[in-house]
Design a protein around this motif. Structure first.
Motif, PDB file in Angstrom:
ATOM      1  N   LEU A 201      55.986  39.563  -7.329  1.00 56.60           N
ATOM      2  CA  LEU A 201      56.843  39.397  -8.503  1.00 56.60           C
ATOM      3  C   LEU A 201      56.039  38.894  -9.698  1.00 56.60           C
ATOM      4  CD1 LEU A 201      59.643  39.398  -9.787  1.00 56.60           C
ATOM      5  CD2 LEU A 201      59.980  37.075  -8.896  1.00 56.60           C
ATOM      6  N   ALA A 202      55.158  37.935  -9.445  1.00 55.37           N
ATOM      7  CA  ALA A 202      54.334  37.418 -10.544  1.00 55.37           C
ATOM      8  C   ALA A 202      53.425  38.513 -11.101  1.00 55.37           C
ATOM      9  CB  ALA A 202      53.495  36.234 -10.051  1.00 55.37           C
ATOM     10  N   ALA A 203      52.823  39.299 -10.201  1.00 55.36           N
ATOM     11  CA  ALA A 203      51.960  40.393 -10.661  1.00 55.36           C
ATOM     12  C   ALA A 203      52.765  41.431 -11.442  1.00 55.36           C
ATOM     13  CB  ALA A 203      51.263  41.036  -9.468  1.00 55.36           C
ATOM     14  N   SER A 204      53.992  41.714 -10.990  1.00 58.77           N
ATOM     15  CA  SER A 204      54.835  42.695 -11.687  1.00 58.77           C
ATOM     16  C   SER A 204      55.214  42.200 -13.076  1.00 58.77           C
ATOM     17  CB  SER A 204      56.094  42.982 -10.871  1.00 58.77           C
ATOM     18  OG  SER A 204      55.766  43.552  -9.624  1.00 58.77           O
ATOM     19  N   GLU A 205      55.530  40.915 -13.188  1.00 61.04           N
ATOM     20  CA  GLU A 205      55.883  40.366 -14.497  1.00 61.04           C
ATOM     21  C   GLU A 205      54.715  40.485 -15.470  1.00 61.04           C
ATOM     22  OE1 GLU A 205      57.245  36.405 -13.986  1.00 61.04           O
ATOM     23  OE2 GLU A 205      59.084  36.971 -12.930  1.00 61.04           O
ATOM     24  N   VAL A 206      53.511  40.241 -14.982  1.00 60.13           N
ATOM     25  CA  VAL A 206      52.338  40.369 -15.852  1.00 60.13           C
ATOM     26  C   VAL A 206      52.128  41.828 -16.248  1.00 60.13           C
ATOM     27  CG1 VAL A 206      49.833  40.101 -15.964  1.00 60.13           C
ATOM     28  CG2 VAL A 206      51.235  38.314 -14.924  1.00 60.13           C
TER      29      VAL A 206
END
Length: 483
Positions: A201-206
């Protein structure tokens, strides 16, 4: 075949391993129980053989029991024999007597097909299992009685029924256990992979952040509990956090560099306006002084004045782009797009009469809120782009349409089209279809960049479609901006 998620692969792998273990354990259990039951039947068969051997006092008539001779020979119906016991006397390869008792103790003869299965038996060998047609499986053994070979057999129906029941029970328990194990594995794997989901999720947000331009605040990070380097997922989370930190530093450095460039362009543009105005003014003053100048000097002054005008235009364009980059608000007033397009097309006809300029307007007026001067510059730049990059005789159509929410301006020409190699970057600065620096081939490559910047500042969008014989620039401006 669609790719499986890690969660699905883990659950399937766990269930498959449990299923394999259940199959091995179940098969071993069934085979063990069957061996124990078969050993018990062999013991019962040994006892039945002993009883039959003691009662085997038969006349050698060579006749089989039949409805006309229904009495059961003693060796078949000896006391203590179980229902279904089979017996036969084989002498010299000839069956003297062969029959079996049913559940009621009645003697029934064996058919030729049935007792033919008994002939190959070896006297004194270990008990074997035979499939007698019509009777099912029997455990039989052949012993020597001195008057021929005595064959005794016991049915295996009870053993087979017990084994079948055991298989059904093991299968049912295994399936139930697999279902529970699958559900438990799904829950456990899902809980175990939650940290990985948070990392993803963090990678997708970035990845969804607009990192290509402007100031970007990369506040997204993998949670601390998911960045523990002592765990596999934690090492991934820690690596992603380090990567995000490096990207944030690079973006900060890039933005600082861009800010310096913009500041330089803005300051240089401001500073250049005064000397350019002076150069232009002095050139014009000298040209109008009344003094007779040599022809080459007059030509040089004209070139100085024209190039000063051209450079002033470039400076003004750079200054406008710098202001747009800084996010300065444009004028906000009522703009009649039909009138604006009409004026722009009339100017284009005057400057390039060799082109064919068409104008298509809706019957009703279209009014939006915006900066009249800048919107006029957008249309003028698009028409100028069509004029410069198409040959004489090209038809250029300017069309105004409306939707419920937007006003749509389309500038369409039937020229040769835009080179596909630059089509995706035509709205970037200093991008030109002709890489040469000849004046006849166009300007500095800032015109379409200004179009994109002004339209974006109005909350709209601009796009282009091009191919041989057709190029269409489409500007969408929201009508609600005046609300």
């Amino acid at each position: 075949m669609p790719s499986w998620t890690l969660r699905k692969r883990l659950v399937v792998a766990v269930v498959a391993l449990l299923a394999l273990a259940a199959i091995v354990i179940g098969a071993a259990s069934v085979l063990s129980v069957r061996a124990v039951l078969l050993e018990r039947v062999d013991g019962q068969l040994a006892a039945a053989t002993t009883r039959s051997s003691g009662a085997a006092d038969l006349p050698r008539t060579g006749q089989l029991p039949s409805p006309s001779r229904p009495e059961a020979p003693d060796f078949i119906g000896a006391p203590g024999q179980a229902a279904g016991t089979l017996g036969a006397i084989i002498d010299g390869g000839v069956v003297r007597y062969a029959g079996y008792t049913d559940a009621a103790g009645t003697l029934l003869p064996l058919t030729t097909e049935q007792f033919s299965e008994l002939l190959p038996l070896t006297i004194g060998a270990d008990p074997v299992s035979l499939d007698l047609p019509g009777l099912g499986n029997y455990r039989v053994v052949a012993v020597d009685t001195g008057g021929g070979a005595l064959v005794v057999g016991l049915p295996l129906a009870d053993l087979e029924f017990s084994v079948a029941q055991l298989i059904a029970v093991v299968t049912g328990i295994s399936l139930g256990a697999l279902a529970l194990a699958g559900a438990a594995a799904y829950v456990i794997v899902r809980l175990a992979l939650r940290p990985l989901d948070r990392v993803a999720l963090a990678a997708s947000e970035v990845s969804e952040l607009p990192l290509d331009r402007g100031e970007v605040a990369l506040a997204v990070r993998v949670p601390e509990q998911d960045a523990d380097p002592d765990t596999e997922v934690g090492r991934v989370g820690a690596a992603i956090n380090r990567m995000i930190g490096h990207v944030a530093n690079a973006l900060t450095a890039r933005q600082a560099s861009e800010n310096k460039v913009r500041t330089f362009v803005s300051d240089a543009s401001h500073e250049l306006r005064t000397p350019l105005a002076s150069i232009r003014g002095y050139a014009e003053l000298t040209r109008r002084s009344g003094e007779r100048l040599p022809e080459d000097a007059t030509y040089a002054l004209g070139r100085i004045e024209s190039e000063a005008i051209r450079m002033t235009t470039i400076v003004e364009d750079l200054l406008l782009l710098a202001r747009l980059d800084e996010g300065r608000e444009l004028g906000r007033e009522s703009v009649d797009l039909a009138m604006l397009l009409g004026n722009a097309v009339r100017d284009a006809r005057t400057s390039s009469p060799e082109h064919r300029w068409d104008l298509e307007l809706p019957e009703a007026s279209v009014v939006i809120a915006g900066d009249t001067q800048r919107l006029f510059q957008v249309v003028a730049n698009l028409l100028g782009n069509a004029r410069v990059h198409t040959p004489p005789g090209t038809r250029v159509t300017t069309r105004l349409e409306t939707t419920e929410t937007d006003a749509v301006i389309t500038v369409l020409d039937n020229g040769p089209g835009i080179d596909p190699s630059v089509l995706d970057s035509v709205f970037e600065r200093f991008v030109r279809g002709d890489e040469s620096r000849q004046r006849a081939s166009g300007g500095t490559g800032l015109g379409l960049a200004i179009v994109a910047g002004v339209v974006d500042a109005h909350g709209g969008s601009v796009s282009v479609e091009s191919g041989p014989g057709r190029t269409a620039f489409r500007v969408i401006l929201p009508r609600s901006t005046f609300d």
